[in-house]
Design a protein around this motif. Structure first.
Motif, PDB file in Angstrom:
ATOM      1  N   ALA A  98       0.789  -1.275   0.114  1.00 18.36           N
ATOM      2  CA  ALA A  98       0.176   0.033   0.024  1.00 18.36           C
ATOM      3  C   ALA A  98       0.911   1.270   0.028  1.00 18.36           C
ATOM      4  CB  ALA A  98      -0.901   0.000   1.089  1.00 18.36           C
ATOM      5  N   ILE A  99       0.588   2.205  -0.914  1.00 16.86           N
ATOM      6  CA  ILE A  99       1.203   3.635  -0.867  1.00 16.86           C
ATOM      7  C   ILE A  99       0.844   4.189   0.448  1.00 16.86           C
ATOM      8  CG2 ILE A  99       1.592   5.589  -2.097  1.00 16.86           C
ATOM      9  CD1 ILE A  99       1.003   4.087  -4.736  1.00 16.86           C
ATOM     10  N   THR A 100      -0.348   4.289   0.720  1.00 17.86           N
ATOM     11  CA  THR A 100      -0.809   4.925   1.965  1.00 17.86           C
ATOM     12  C   THR A 100      -1.964   3.992   2.485  1.00 17.86           C
ATOM     13  OG1 THR A 100      -1.515   7.014   2.847  1.00 17.86           O
ATOM     14  CG2 THR A 100      -2.356   6.575   0.661  1.00 17.86           C
ATOM     15  N   SER A 101      -2.671   4.305   3.581  1.00 20.68           N
ATOM     16  CA  SER A 101      -3.551   3.696   4.201  1.00 20.68           C
ATOM     17  C   SER A 101      -4.941   3.834   3.260  1.00 20.68           C
ATOM     18  CB  SER A 101      -3.983   4.304   5.552  1.00 20.68           C
ATOM     19  OG  SER A 101      -2.899   4.048   6.558  1.00 20.68           O
ATOM     20  N   ASN A 102      -5.505   2.895   2.882  1.00 26.31           N
ATOM     21  CA  ASN A 102      -6.822   3.106   1.952  1.00 26.31           C
ATOM     22  C   ASN A 102      -7.999   2.282   2.367  1.00 26.31           C
ATOM     23  OD1 ASN A 102      -6.016   0.428   1.512  1.00 26.31           O
ATOM     24  ND2 ASN A 102      -5.186   0.982  -0.442  1.00 26.31           N
ATOM     25  N   ALA A 103      -8.055   1.807   3.711  1.00 24.33           N
ATOM     26  CA  ALA A 103      -9.315   1.203   4.239  1.00 24.33           C
ATOM     27  C   ALA A 103      -9.117   1.141   5.500  1.00 24.33           C
ATOM     28  CB  ALA A 103      -9.695   0.038   3.745  1.00 24.33           C
ATOM     29  N   GLY A 104     -10.242   1.168   6.300  1.00 24.08           N
ATOM     30  CA  GLY A 104     -10.471   0.758   7.450  1.00 24.08           C
ATOM     31  C   GLY A 104     -10.481  -0.735   7.920  1.00 24.08           C
ATOM     32  N   TRP A 105     -10.415  -1.228   9.356  1.00 31.12           N
ATOM     33  CA  TRP A 105     -10.571  -2.559   9.826  1.00 31.12           C
ATOM     34  C   TRP A 105     -12.277  -2.854   9.597  1.00 31.12           C
ATOM     35  CZ3 TRP A 105      -7.070  -5.955  10.683  1.00 31.12           C
ATOM     36  CH2 TRP A 105      -5.616  -5.238  11.082  1.00 31.12           C
ATOM     37  N   ASP A 106     -12.301  -4.288   9.025  1.00 33.61           N
ATOM     38  CA  ASP A 106     -13.471  -4.755   9.188  1.00 33.61           C
ATOM     39  C   ASP A 106     -13.619  -5.355  10.529  1.00 33.61           C
ATOM     40  OD1 ASP A 106     -15.665  -6.913   9.323  1.00 33.61           O
ATOM     41  OD2 ASP A 106     -15.686  -6.895   6.910  1.00 33.61           O
ATOM     42  N   THR A 107     -14.365  -4.835  11.453  1.00 33.48           N
ATOM     43  CA  THR A 107     -14.297  -5.203  12.783  1.00 33.48           C
ATOM     44  C   THR A 107     -15.508  -6.254  13.130  1.00 33.48           C
ATOM     45  OG1 THR A 107     -16.137  -3.330  13.275  1.00 33.48           O
ATOM     46  CG2 THR A 107     -13.778  -2.828  13.621  1.00 33.48           C
ATOM     47  N   VAL A 108     -15.934  -6.594  12.073  1.00 37.73           N
ATOM     48  CA  VAL A 108     -16.899  -7.987  12.162  1.00 37.73           C
ATOM     49  C   VAL A 108     -15.953  -9.297  11.941  1.00 37.73           C
ATOM     50  CG1 VAL A 108     -18.888  -9.532  11.410  1.00 37.73           C
ATOM     51  CG2 VAL A 108     -18.831  -6.784  11.603  1.00 37.73           C
ATOM     52  N   LEU A 136     -21.534   2.902  10.661  1.00 32.07           N
ATOM     53  CA  LEU A 136     -22.162   2.760  12.179  1.00 32.07           C
ATOM     54  C   LEU A 136     -21.769   1.168  12.440  1.00 32.07           C
ATOM     55  CD1 LEU A 136     -25.323   4.582  11.901  1.00 32.07           C
ATOM     56  CD2 LEU A 136     -23.305   5.451  13.197  1.00 32.07           C
ATOM     57  N   LYS A 137     -21.942   0.286  11.250  1.00 28.48           N
ATOM     58  CA  LYS A 137     -21.792  -1.243  11.641  1.00 28.48           C
ATOM     59  C   LYS A 137     -20.529  -1.409  12.125  1.00 28.48           C
ATOM     60  CE  LYS A 137     -22.086  -5.781   9.510  1.00 28.48           C
ATOM     61  NZ  LYS A 137     -22.395  -6.594   8.266  1.00 28.48           N
ATOM     62  N   MET A 138     -19.465  -0.982  11.627  1.00 32.19           N
ATOM     63  CA  MET A 138     -18.001  -0.937  12.057  1.00 32.19           C
ATOM     64  C   MET A 138     -17.763  -0.595  13.462  1.00 32.19           C
ATOM     65  SD  MET A 138     -16.788  -2.997   9.668  1.00 32.19           S
ATOM     66  CE  MET A 138     -18.287  -3.568   9.178  1.00 32.19           C
ATOM     67  N   ASP A 174     -22.244  11.133  13.229  1.00 33.70           N
ATOM     68  CA  ASP A 174     -23.063   9.918  13.654  1.00 33.70           C
ATOM     69  C   ASP A 174     -22.399   8.899  14.253  1.00 33.70           C
ATOM     70  OD1 ASP A 174     -25.449  11.276  12.737  1.00 33.70           O
ATOM     71  OD2 ASP A 174     -25.643  10.133  10.786  1.00 33.70           O
ATOM     72  N   CYS A 175     -21.266   8.724  13.433  1.00 36.25           N
ATOM     73  CA  CYS A 175     -20.263   7.803  13.817  1.00 36.25           C
ATOM     74  C   CYS A 175     -19.321   7.987  15.436  1.00 36.25           C
ATOM     75  CB  CYS A 175     -19.045   7.185  12.885  1.00 36.25           C
ATOM     76  SG  CYS A 175     -19.660   6.269  11.607  1.00 36.25           S
ATOM     77  N   ALA A 176     -19.378   9.121  15.397  1.00 29.02           N
ATOM     78  CA  ALA A 176     -18.689   9.908  16.529  1.00 29.02           C
ATOM     79  C   ALA A 176     -19.535   9.634  17.876  1.00 29.02           C
ATOM     80  CB  ALA A 176     -17.915  11.138  16.271  1.00 29.02           C
ATOM     81  N   LYS A 177     -20.779  10.173  17.671  1.00 25.52           N
ATOM     82  CA  LYS A 177     -21.545  10.164  18.446  1.00 25.52           C
ATOM     83  C   LYS A 177     -22.014   8.639  18.886  1.00 25.52           C
ATOM     84  CE  LYS A 177     -24.499  13.858  16.733  1.00 25.52           C
ATOM     85  NZ  LYS A 177     -25.522  14.364  15.862  1.00 25.52           N
ATOM     86  N   LEU A 178     -21.906   7.762  18.186  1.00 23.72           N
ATOM     87  CA  LEU A 178     -22.137   6.305  18.528  1.00 23.72           C
ATOM     88  C   LEU A 178     -20.941   5.783  19.484  1.00 23.72           C
ATOM     89  CD1 LEU A 178     -24.042   3.755  18.369  1.00 23.72           C
ATOM     90  CD2 LEU A 178     -22.713   3.196  16.020  1.00 23.72           C
TER      91      LEU A 178
END
Length: 238
Positions: A98-108, A136-138, A174-178
């Motif tokens: 990866a040149i740089t970060s391009n996705a977050g974790w699938d926390t499931v 929100l799912k993640m 919304d994600c921050a609130k959750l």
């Protein structure tokens, strides 16, 4: 106030381009802190194309603010973090090429793996954060990993903001609130800049920290490093 952690990968890239020690990473780090930054971030990768693993050990004794190490928790990275014991480790699911970060974790799908790694870091007194997409799912499933914080991946926000679409920030809010509801702290990073940081800060509640590197260093080419850092700090005070 939201803390500003400056990612110094680009400084290391410039140093490595000539194979010497100019600019000196330790001195630049001291200067960045003296200009008001509240943290230093490094993201070593396996090929050490910018931050070298040895840089972490050179920097640890001189950093007086918060030291955040980002990276994919492969065995070599885990060993580095446990030996250097930074204030925070941010786990990022980077591919090796990866040149740089391009996705977050699938926390499931990665729940068990993340639980194991996070437990080890927390048992060693290191605050943990995981890089996640604005989903929100993640966020809901991040709770089960035991992480202290999340870092919201903000590339999509930055791209839409540049097009004039300010509504793109809503999912981040919304994600921050959750996350806050679940007792998880909120960080953010990737493609945040002087152009878009203030609106993001105003709209996303309980934002504890932003990590900024590429844009900040690029802006500093025109404005100077001290002036750029102070501009960020002013925008983050809102």
């Amino acid at each position: 106030m939201t803390k500003l952690s400056v990612n110094i990968n680009k400084i290391a890239t410039l140093r490595n381009a000539r194979g010497g020690d100019v600019p000196n990473l330790v001195q630049v780090t001291k200067d960045i802190e003296s200009f008001g930054a509240q943290g230093i971030t490094v993201h070593p990768r396996p090929d050490e194309r910018h931050i070298r693993y040895q840089d972490v050990f050179d920097l640890k004794p001189i950093i007086t603010t918060e030291f955040n190490i980002e990276g994919n928790p492969i065995p070599k990275f885990i060993d580095l973090v446990l030996k250097s014991k930074p204030d925070q480790v941010t786990l990022v699911p980077d591919a090796v090429d990866a040149i740089t970060s391009n996705a977050g974790w699938d926390t499931v799908k990665n729940r068990g793996f993340l639980q194991e790694v996070i437990t080890e870091f927390k048992n060693n007194g290191i605050r943990t954060s995981i890089f996640v997409d604005p989903s929100l799912k993640m966020i809901e499933n991040a709770v089960h990993t035991g992480t202290d914080r999340i870092e919201l991946y903000t590339e999509a926000y930055a791209e839409e903001f540049a097009k004039g679409n300010k509504e793109a920030v809503k999912i981040y809010a919304d994600c921050a609130k959750l996350a806050t509801k679940f007792g998880i702290g909120v960080n953010a990073g990737h493609d945040l800049s002087l152009d878009n940081i203030q609106y993001f800060k105003e709209q996303v509640p309980d934002l504890l920290e932003v990590s900024i590197g590429h844009a900040l260093i690029s802006e500093a080419l025109y404005l100077g490093l001290e002036t750029t850092i102070k501009k960020y700090l002013k925008l983050l005070q809102a």
